[in-house]
Write a protein that holds these residues in place. Sequence first.
Motif, PDB file in Angstrom:
ATOM      1  N   THR C 203       0.809  -1.222   0.000  1.00 21.74           N
ATOM      2  CA  THR C 203       0.000   0.000   0.000  1.00 21.74           C
ATOM      3  C   THR C 203       0.837   1.263   0.000  1.00 21.74           C
ATOM      4  O   THR C 203       0.300   2.363   0.064  1.00 21.74           O
ATOM      5  CB  THR C 203      -0.873   0.037   1.262  1.00 21.74           C
ATOM      6  N   GLN C 211      -5.046   5.774   2.170  1.00 21.05           N
ATOM      7  CA  GLN C 211      -4.577   4.845   3.211  1.00 21.05           C
ATOM      8  C   GLN C 211      -5.359   5.049   4.499  1.00 21.05           C
ATOM      9  O   GLN C 211      -5.766   4.091   5.152  1.00 21.05           O
ATOM     10  CB  GLN C 211      -3.088   5.081   3.491  1.00 21.05           C
ATOM     11  N   PHE C 270      -0.424  -1.164   6.621  1.00 20.80           N
ATOM     12  CA  PHE C 270      -0.317   0.304   6.586  1.00 20.80           C
ATOM     13  C   PHE C 270       0.619   0.789   7.681  1.00 20.80           C
ATOM     14  O   PHE C 270       0.226   1.592   8.522  1.00 20.80           O
ATOM     15  CB  PHE C 270      -1.694   0.958   6.781  1.00 20.80           C
ATOM     16  N   THR C 273       1.017   4.768   7.989  1.00 24.56           N
ATOM     17  CA  THR C 273      -0.221   5.447   8.379  1.00 24.56           C
ATOM     18  C   THR C 273      -0.596   5.073   9.806  1.00 24.56           C
ATOM     19  O   THR C 273      -1.096   5.898  10.570  1.00 24.56           O
ATOM     20  CB  THR C 273      -1.358   5.040   7.433  1.00 24.56           C
TER      21      THR C 273
END
Lengths: 133, 614, 492, 435
Positions: C203, C211, C270, C273
């Motif tokens: 990602t 995200q 992720f 993030t």
Amino acid sequence: MPNIVEIAVSDDRFSTLVTAVQVAGLVEALQSPGPFTVFAPLNSAFEKLPPGTITSLVQNPPQLGRILTYHVVSGKYTKADLEKLSELTSLEGTTIRLNFKKNEVKNATAVLTDIEATNGIIHVIDNVILMGP
Amino acid sequence: MSHPLIQSIWLLPIYTLIGAALSVIWFPGITRRTGPRPAGYINALMSFLAFAHASAALFYAWDNPAVDFTVPWLQVANLDLSIPFHIDPIALTACTVITGLNFLAQVFAIGYLELDWGWARFFSLLAFFEAGMNFLVLNDSLFFGYIALELLTLGTYLLLGLWFNQSLVITGARDAFLTKRVGDLFLLMGVVALLPIAGTWNYTELAIWAETANVDPKVMTLLGLALLAGPMGKCAQFPLHLWLDEAMEGPVPGTILRNSLVVQVGAWVLVKLQPVLALSPTVLNFAIFIGALTAVGGSLIAIAQIDIKRTLSYPTSVLMGCVFIAVGTGNIQAALLLSVSHALGMALMVMSSSAVVWNSVTQDVTQLGGLFSRRPISALSYAVGALGVVAMPPFGGFWAMLQLVEGLRITHPWLAVLVIAVNAMLAFGFTRVFCQVFLGQTTKFTERSPEVHYWMILPMMVVMGLVIHLPLVLSAADVLPNWVEISKDNAVILAWSTLSGIGLAAVIYLSPTISKPVKLPSQSLQDLFAYDFYTPQLYRNTIIGFVAISSKLLSSFDRIGIDGVGNFFGFATLFSGQSLKYSTSGQSQFYMLTIVLGLVGIGLWLCYPLLNVG
Amino acid sequence: MILSALILVPLLGSLIVGFYPGVMSPALSRLVTIGFASISLLLTIAIGVMFDLSHIGLQMQDFLPWLPDLGLNYSLAIDGLSFPLVALTNLLTVLLAFNSSVGLKPGEDLKRPRLFYSLLLLVNSGVIGAFLAQNLMLFFLFYEIELIPFYLLIVIWGSEKREYAATKFLIYTALSGILILAAFLAMNWLTGAASFEYGAIDTTDLSRNTQLVLLALLLVGFGIKTPLVPLHSWLPDAYVESSAPVSIMLGGILSKLGTYGIIRFAVGLFPETWVSVAPLMATIAAITVIYGSFCAIAQTDIKRMVAYSSIGHMGYVILGTAALTPLSMVGVISQMVAHGLILALLFYLIGMIESKVGTRELELLSGLLNPIRGLPMISALLILGAMASAGIPGMVGFVAEFMVFQGSFSAFPIQTLVAIVGTALTAVYFVILLNRTCFGKLDTKGAYYAPVARWEYMPAFILTIVILFLGIQPSWLVRWSQVTSDAIAFVM
Amino acid sequence: MTQTLEAPKTKIPPSTHPLAEIIYRLEAGGTMLPDTPENLMQIIGLYKAYAVPMDFYWRDLLYIAEQVFLNPLPWSKYFISDEYLDRENKYSGDNADLRIWRGCGDAHPELREFMAQGELKKNLPNILHHLWHDRINMEFAEECMRSMLWHRDMYKPWNQFDGFLDTDEYKQNCDRVIKAYFKGNPAMLGLYKLFPDMFYEQCRQMSYYSNLGLFWEVMAPVFFEMSDLYDEGKMTSVPAAMDFLVNGIFAIAGRPIYHHVYIKGECFEIIPKSKGFTWLYEAALPYVEAVFYRTAPFRGTKSYNAQAGQVPDSQPDFHYGVLYADKFPVGTAGIPPTFLAQDMLHFLPDYLVEYYKQHCRGEGDTIVQLAVSFQRSMYCVTSAVIQALRAALLYPLDDEDPEHLMANRQFFEAQMDRFLRPEARIRDIQSQEYR
């Protein structure tokens, strides 16, 4: 006039009492000048006690003596005197509850009262009285 | 190479733990046909074994350098949690005192609890306790110290809960657990926060680190306060003192240990942390303040108590307050002396008073009296114990107090005055109890009070001997203040303060002209002291109230608010079991079929794009 | 293949118990279930022996293309995150199969035993599948499969309000599933990955906002399962209305799927993030801890109390995950195991109390520690379990919590301190629970409880031994997960 | 209540007492315990189970009072000498002074067997059985003794034992015995010189050892005989059991209570028989008061905290005896009667073992079930005491005089007033379901 012991000995209805007094060694005391008031239980009174009671007491004179002295009061109280009283202190040390208006000494009934002796007075009762409230 | 007895010193906690584990056999739920007493004998034996080991090791360790070794426990990520042992004569002395007093307390228990069926539980917990204390004293790490303190907290809860059928025992156990837990909690915060700053939990390394540490004073103050909270809870300092008072509901042999030893382990951690705490003057001042507050407040409360066990619990807080003052002002030697003299003297007083209660039934000092002639052994034990605690030459307490006053005289003169005043009040309080219990008129409760049997008398006499000989032992160990160097004035003033306390109490409580019970001019003031400054109510109205109310509020919020919102959106009521109601007549196979059908459905749905493409 | 066996063995067992055409006595179906569950447990032990402790990443892969066009493959693997959870699941399944009648009122028999045992094994199979699945869609499949058996478990064996609770559970979990599915699909489409394979999805090229949205979907989805406050309201009802074995499955096994999902997919896919939302998550975690504890204090039903305590304890997991340090991650995995063990023990014991005394109300319980007429062993173990849950050293809960605290402190000091306060509150409600339940006097009028048979103790004993063993010797707890958690923490 | 008795058709109005039904039962010659075969079986079985350890208690109490006496380290006080084991009971056995009851005069065979083998069923040295806590527990017997010692003025002035211990006569007797006992032991004699009261107080305690020992010496054969009669089918109702006890009380009422000490075989009289102290007034009545009614609050259920006020301020307010005690915590920490219950556990007759197996937890909680049965049986004993006192001091139950009946009624009501406390178990024992 005979003394207390003599009266008792002379009367067959007191034979158990007399034996008991002899065993307990109280004869001399009861022959002393006194005066005493004696609540004398009849033979039938002793028979009312559950079996064994007398036998075990007879084996233990001091204890027997204590029961017997509970039937003796120092001083001479006639029936008339006793009617005015609600309790008396016995020679044993504790008190005797009275209701002489109904001729009652504790839970016994005086069947014959005011038998005079030289050294006191005898009231004949139909139950052995025992110490207690 | 150190002596094998020292190398194997880690066995000390193990001995008693073995005893504790074996005790389980005699739990009444398990052994039904015979009684639980073997559990007591085994544990006493194990304690004695530990005592023998500790004292022999002490003999070999004396005048030798400390021995360090580590036992691996857990190594995870970047954290190395090995158990460091630091065996020096002080630690071994502490172990000897712990195991010795424990043994005596267990012997006392054999007598005191002769009518108790809970021996297995009681003795195993006592042993658990002893193990915790030994472990705390022997290891050299704040982290494992914390673990030991937590285990002691749990032990207190369970030991106090021995007579769990009794309602005040239950609340006492609860309060003891929670109060100590609050202290432990702050300590845990301190432990967690200390590592990133100092990089170690080892006391020795911490002391070295503290010498050169350069940390943000604000952080250090917060950290220091957190670290202080643990000992505060354990030493029963204001406002965390409540538990010691309520712990009096527990069985006496536990009380002996609690009043004399368990409070000392808090002092032990405090002493060990002193270099770290000293990094922030605020923390030290706070420690002094708390100590002073407890010392003064506790001695006032103690005088107003009518319960004989409680007349001893508050003085314990008071003396621990003096230890806080000593540590706060850097008088470590005085703190240790105070600890030792207090431990022995207090143990003796608890034993003596409990022996009285044992067959005089009441704990109310106003209902006791005139026991001296019948029970001279208990009376003398109480007197000697009291003299061993307060500053009465030549007993141990005198030298400890003298050392403290000597240390405070120049730097904190007002604290020195405070300590002397507290000493006088303690002497007053102990004398009051002595007069009320042992002198004066007998009561219906004390007219028939024979001296108790030897299981209680013997340990009492042994401790009495120890208290009397303590100054000799200390002097042989060269830890007493040097008579030549100290100020004779201090000694005189201290002794005078004790004597005046004793004298005043004797005059008041023996004089027939002063009516008993003695009333203060103000009833409310008297109640204030009698009911511990209303601390229980204070708690109830503050922390307990806050927790109770917020939990109620949050819980209703949860029920009405969050749950309500969910239900409002209606999913729950939409179906509410209607469409998915299971058929009561269905067989298992039917359900399995539903599930399989469901799975097939999901599979088909997943394959739908595939089928489309195809 | 051994991983597939972990899924297939219980599935097979489930089918046999469920579909065996003839009559199968309850005792036999129980035996069959114990047999299959034990095989699973033995397989787990074998995996533990074969497990390469120094291997970073996944091991023992099983791969079979299934619908490659859809990106759906049969892909299994195990690592230090999933192994402890698999072991926990299989252990609890065996214990539950051993005594499924815990929590039944005196004199009551287990209803529809065959269906129950069949569902128990099915649940086991599904959860294991989810822990092992390395394909997002496969994971989702397993994740959703749980829903139906659990619904049935609640609605058939539950107490009075079971239908309400079951429906609530169904809706919340379905919602969670939809969100997760949406996130998975979107991930696949947006990154243009060739398949739903875990390793194939990257990602990092997605925009930050995308995200965030995807992460949020996952967090809410898994957050419901965990549960996080305020997404928890299905939990108290579902736990309390279920029968004791189902509560244990829900709390000890199912809730771990939520935290597992967060670590595996939210953090794993992720990482950057996640770091940016970590402070928020840490705060939510701290709130969850405090919230759960406060709510627990106010409860009068001991099962409900423990249910809320479970909410609080899952907060530690999220806190540690937010901090994402090697130590906190080991702590997180340990805490999941510890929580599973302790919760299972507590629910089991409360079930026993309900069976014998007939009530769970604090006001009505008293004096169970009485060695002759009470439930002494149950009470003793309850004290131990409650103390383990309250984080007393010497038991597994303390080690796990401590690693979480120490690991998280440097990242989120305030939240960590708040969470530590939570442990004090834990002590408060457990002391209330113990004081009312175990301590006190038995009521002379009603205290004629049936004794607890020896075999009924067994599951509780085994759990206790594990809890104590891992508490005293925590190396055995952390050894499996250390490398993996290092790796997870390393990604940031 | 299982049996509802109609107010008897007598010459006095019905009672307004809350326990009126029980009062009617007493007036009809019954007991506080309902007359059911199940109750009869329980109480007789418990008398038997109680009698065996009691046979040890009285022997050991007298052994301590007469032989061990003031030994400061009496580690062997529970290791009773053979002489005391073989000692003939004064009222039963072939060599009894006065044979009232059948049975043997020396230690009961079951007691001897238990002392030799214990629950371990192994012939180990006595000391090992003792250390394994596989023995008769004297501790609770001693606690009963302490209770009688500590509670003052019970049944005063009819009980003269209590007061006698404070007299100079008693102290002079003690002085003589103490000097003889510690002859050649300057340390103890020096201590005696310093603290004479400490030694007198110990002597008083010893006198109560003797008192209780002499009391129980009588009770043990009574209970044995009751058990035998039941086994022979000659005792068929609860009131019959009570009557047997009442007769026993009267028969033995005059037994002397004394305290002799034997030093090197020589007998010293601290309390001579000639003081006239009797079994009924100086032992039985104070015993019932101290042990059945008062004793001391159990640590396990009551707080001794002075501020909590759970311990009464005056001795007559104490109410922790067997008639009030909650039996469910038996077996728990801090419940002293557990010791007695455990002692009785070893000697339950087979029919009770079977009976307990059928109820509650069977063998698992026999100790509590038997404690409840024991409570029932002691209610029966107390009934006997009440009826005996009524017979001795008041009027026959069939008296014709309403005033006498009223006096009886008032006596019974006064006795029942003591059971109006909520702690009293009298209401519980009316139901068979209380076990």
